[in-house]
Design a protein around this motif. Sequence first.
Motif, PDB file in Angstrom:
ATOM      1  N   SER A 178     -12.960 -29.431  -7.976  1.00 37.27           N
ATOM      2  CA  SER A 178     -13.120 -28.889  -6.623  1.00 37.27           C
ATOM      3  C   SER A 178     -11.954 -27.985  -6.243  1.00 37.27           C
ATOM      4  O   SER A 178     -12.136 -26.905  -5.669  1.00 37.27           O
ATOM      5  CB  SER A 178     -13.211 -30.007  -5.592  1.00 37.27           C
ATOM      6  OG  SER A 178     -14.291 -30.855  -5.877  1.00 37.27           O
ATOM      7  N   LEU A 179     -10.760 -28.437  -6.555  1.00 40.18           N
ATOM      8  CA  LEU A 179      -9.579 -27.679  -6.178  1.00 40.18           C
ATOM      9  C   LEU A 179      -9.547 -26.329  -6.890  1.00 40.18           C
ATOM     10  O   LEU A 179      -9.344 -25.285  -6.262  1.00 40.18           O
ATOM     11  CB  LEU A 179      -8.314 -28.478  -6.493  1.00 40.18           C
ATOM     12  CG  LEU A 179      -8.178 -29.826  -5.769  1.00 40.18           C
ATOM     13  CD1 LEU A 179      -6.850 -30.485  -6.119  1.00 40.18           C
ATOM     14  CD2 LEU A 179      -8.314 -29.677  -4.257  1.00 40.18           C
ATOM     15  N   ASP A 181     -12.023 -24.803  -8.218  1.00 36.69           N
ATOM     16  CA  ASP A 181     -13.152 -24.013  -7.737  1.00 36.69           C
ATOM     17  C   ASP A 181     -12.807 -23.334  -6.412  1.00 36.69           C
ATOM     18  O   ASP A 181     -13.129 -22.162  -6.200  1.00 36.69           O
ATOM     19  CB  ASP A 181     -14.371 -24.914  -7.564  1.00 36.69           C
ATOM     20  CG  ASP A 181     -15.645 -24.116  -7.466  1.00 36.69           C
ATOM     21  OD1 ASP A 181     -15.875 -23.278  -8.357  1.00 36.69           O
ATOM     22  OD2 ASP A 181     -16.395 -24.314  -6.496  1.00 36.69           O
ATOM     23  N   GLY A 182     -12.142 -24.078  -5.551  1.00 31.96           N
ATOM     24  CA  GLY A 182     -11.713 -23.511  -4.276  1.00 31.96           C
ATOM     25  C   GLY A 182     -10.799 -22.317  -4.470  1.00 31.96           C
ATOM     26  O   GLY A 182     -10.986 -21.269  -3.845  1.00 31.96           O
ATOM     27  N   LEU A 183      -9.826 -22.477  -5.342  1.00 30.81           N
ATOM     28  CA  LEU A 183      -8.902 -21.371  -5.615  1.00 30.81           C
ATOM     29  C   LEU A 183      -9.642 -20.152  -6.147  1.00 30.81           C
ATOM     30  O   LEU A 183      -9.430 -19.022  -5.695  1.00 30.81           O
ATOM     31  CB  LEU A 183      -7.844 -21.803  -6.635  1.00 30.81           C
ATOM     32  CG  LEU A 183      -6.747 -22.746  -6.173  1.00 30.81           C
ATOM     33  CD1 LEU A 183      -5.746 -22.979  -7.297  1.00 30.81           C
ATOM     34  CD2 LEU A 183      -6.030 -22.181  -4.951  1.00 30.81           C
ATOM     35  N   LEU A 185     -12.872 -19.330  -5.987  1.00 30.80           N
ATOM     36  CA  LEU A 185     -13.798 -18.722  -5.034  1.00 30.80           C
ATOM     37  C   LEU A 185     -13.058 -17.862  -4.021  1.00 30.80           C
ATOM     38  O   LEU A 185     -13.453 -16.732  -3.699  1.00 30.80           O
ATOM     39  CB  LEU A 185     -14.608 -19.813  -4.325  1.00 30.80           C
ATOM     40  CG  LEU A 185     -15.593 -19.355  -3.259  1.00 30.80           C
ATOM     41  CD1 LEU A 185     -16.504 -18.252  -3.770  1.00 30.80           C
ATOM     42  CD2 LEU A 185     -16.414 -20.524  -2.743  1.00 30.80           C
ATOM     43  N   ARG A 186     -11.945 -18.379  -3.532  1.00 35.89           N
ATOM     44  CA  ARG A 186     -11.140 -17.606  -2.584  1.00 35.89           C
ATOM     45  C   ARG A 186     -10.673 -16.298  -3.217  1.00 35.89           C
ATOM     46  O   ARG A 186     -10.797 -15.221  -2.645  1.00 35.89           O
ATOM     47  CB  ARG A 186      -9.942 -18.442  -2.126  1.00 35.89           C
ATOM     48  CG  ARG A 186      -8.819 -17.702  -1.435  1.00 35.89           C
ATOM     49  CD  ARG A 186      -8.952 -17.612   0.081  1.00 35.89           C
ATOM     50  NE  ARG A 186     -10.261 -17.928   0.568  1.00 35.89           N
ATOM     51  CZ  ARG A 186     -10.987 -17.092   1.302  1.00 35.89           C
ATOM     52  NH1 ARG A 186     -10.533 -15.922   1.634  1.00 35.89           N
ATOM     53  NH2 ARG A 186     -12.177 -17.444   1.729  1.00 35.89           N
TER      54      ARG A 186
END
Lengths: 215, 215
Positions: A178-179, A181-183, A185-186
């Motif tokens: 998740s982490l 992926d967050g990075l 995507l941003r």
Amino acid sequence: MGWMTTTEGPARRRQVRAERAAVDKFEQRRAELASSALTTLADRGFANTSLRDIAENSPYSHGVVHYYFSDKLELMQHCIRQYKQDCVKHYDEILDTATTPKELREGFADAMVMTLRDETTLHRMWYDLRNQSMYTCELVGVIQEIDQLLEQMVWRVVSRYSELAESPSRMSSPVAYSLYDGLFLRALIDYLAGKPESAETLRRECAGLLAMLCP
Amino acid sequence: MGWMTTTEGPARRRQVRAERAAVDKFEQRRAELASSALTTLADRGFANTSLRDIAENSPYSHGVVHYYFSDKLELMQHCIRQYKQDCVKHYDEILDTATTPKELREGFADAMVMTLRDETTLHRMWYDLRNQSMYTCELVGVIQEIDQLLEQMVWRVVSRYSELAESPSRMSSPVAYSLYDGLFLRALIDYLAGKPESAETLRRECAGLLAMLCP
DNA sequence: CAAAAATCTTGTCAAGCGTCAAGATCTCTG
DNA sequence: CAGAGATCTTGACGCTTGACAAGATTTTTG
């Protein structure tokens, strides 16, 4: 027995070979169309991609889509499965070659940046399709398959890093994914919004996060 | 001077009031339609929402949309701005009431879980629209506004936590936001895929990440 | 080589889309 | 209250969509 009985004479064998060839051809066409669909989806987005658009990016006419796929959804599913096969290729070799934490950290960060730069629209499409799966339950299954694949890839990196750094990871596999992926995507959003510097930012952040997960 | 000159007699004042009322009414209708649009977008998704669908979820007929908005895009933009106003309300009061790290950690985690549970489809829509902004450059601006707002909200939480825990944060504001966004998006996807337990998982993860950011 | 099967093209269909305009209806003004 | 202006409905437009069917074309079979 053996392969030369009365029911399996040369004619029969020829037929079998033909059937297999036919099946292969059928599958090959499906793959071809799915590939055209991926190209189209990547630069026009799910909402703006019609079957005619897809056919135009292929050697065939629009009617052929319904010869090989029953449905637009079935094409999409096939599409996504095909995407899946290529989406984590690069990362595994980094795992094998890295021998120090620093090497792995930077190798992984490099790979992420390369993915961002060289496969920008393809990953935009991935996020687009994953979003669609929140509205279209027929897509949930295939999307989960890829999500799982990506999670495993991230986890291999993290646990290998944990080995090399001789420090246990502080996060579970789903969280680590998740982490990251967050990075990513941003960074993708910023990159597409006309900030190329987000690539270098992503590099630092990826390396930093890995160091943080295993202090 | 003053408010009673020859050009600003009672008639004039009445007219002004009327104009203001007209403007207010105009804006109110726009808000009403935007609100219907938000409802519709939330449960049907950007790709499957037509102006007629939106009108059906409003007291008006489909033609009225073009009386108040020049464009589908303009409606979308107004829509998103309206969403923005409510999207971070709950969080600030937690900041004010929490007096210990634990309190803030759990309050924040609680709020995230509540958001996930009570505003599921609304946030699905947010991710849908943010994705659209990767294809439709007219949306980039408004989307960035909200992204900024959310980032600031997360950052207020993190830095307040850093104060209470008397430990400096190990991450920049954009990174902190990306990480929390990653966690939330994952939880949302799982939640919508029929895994209600992802709410409780999110709670633990949110609290855990905060503790990790300020050790 | 001819018949049969597989493959591909073309044209069509109903449905739905964003947009617009004409006119009905309501509200305010003088 | 009558006329003007604001607001809303209705119906229509040109276009695109997913789907399908009839037939042309190619490939395979006996």
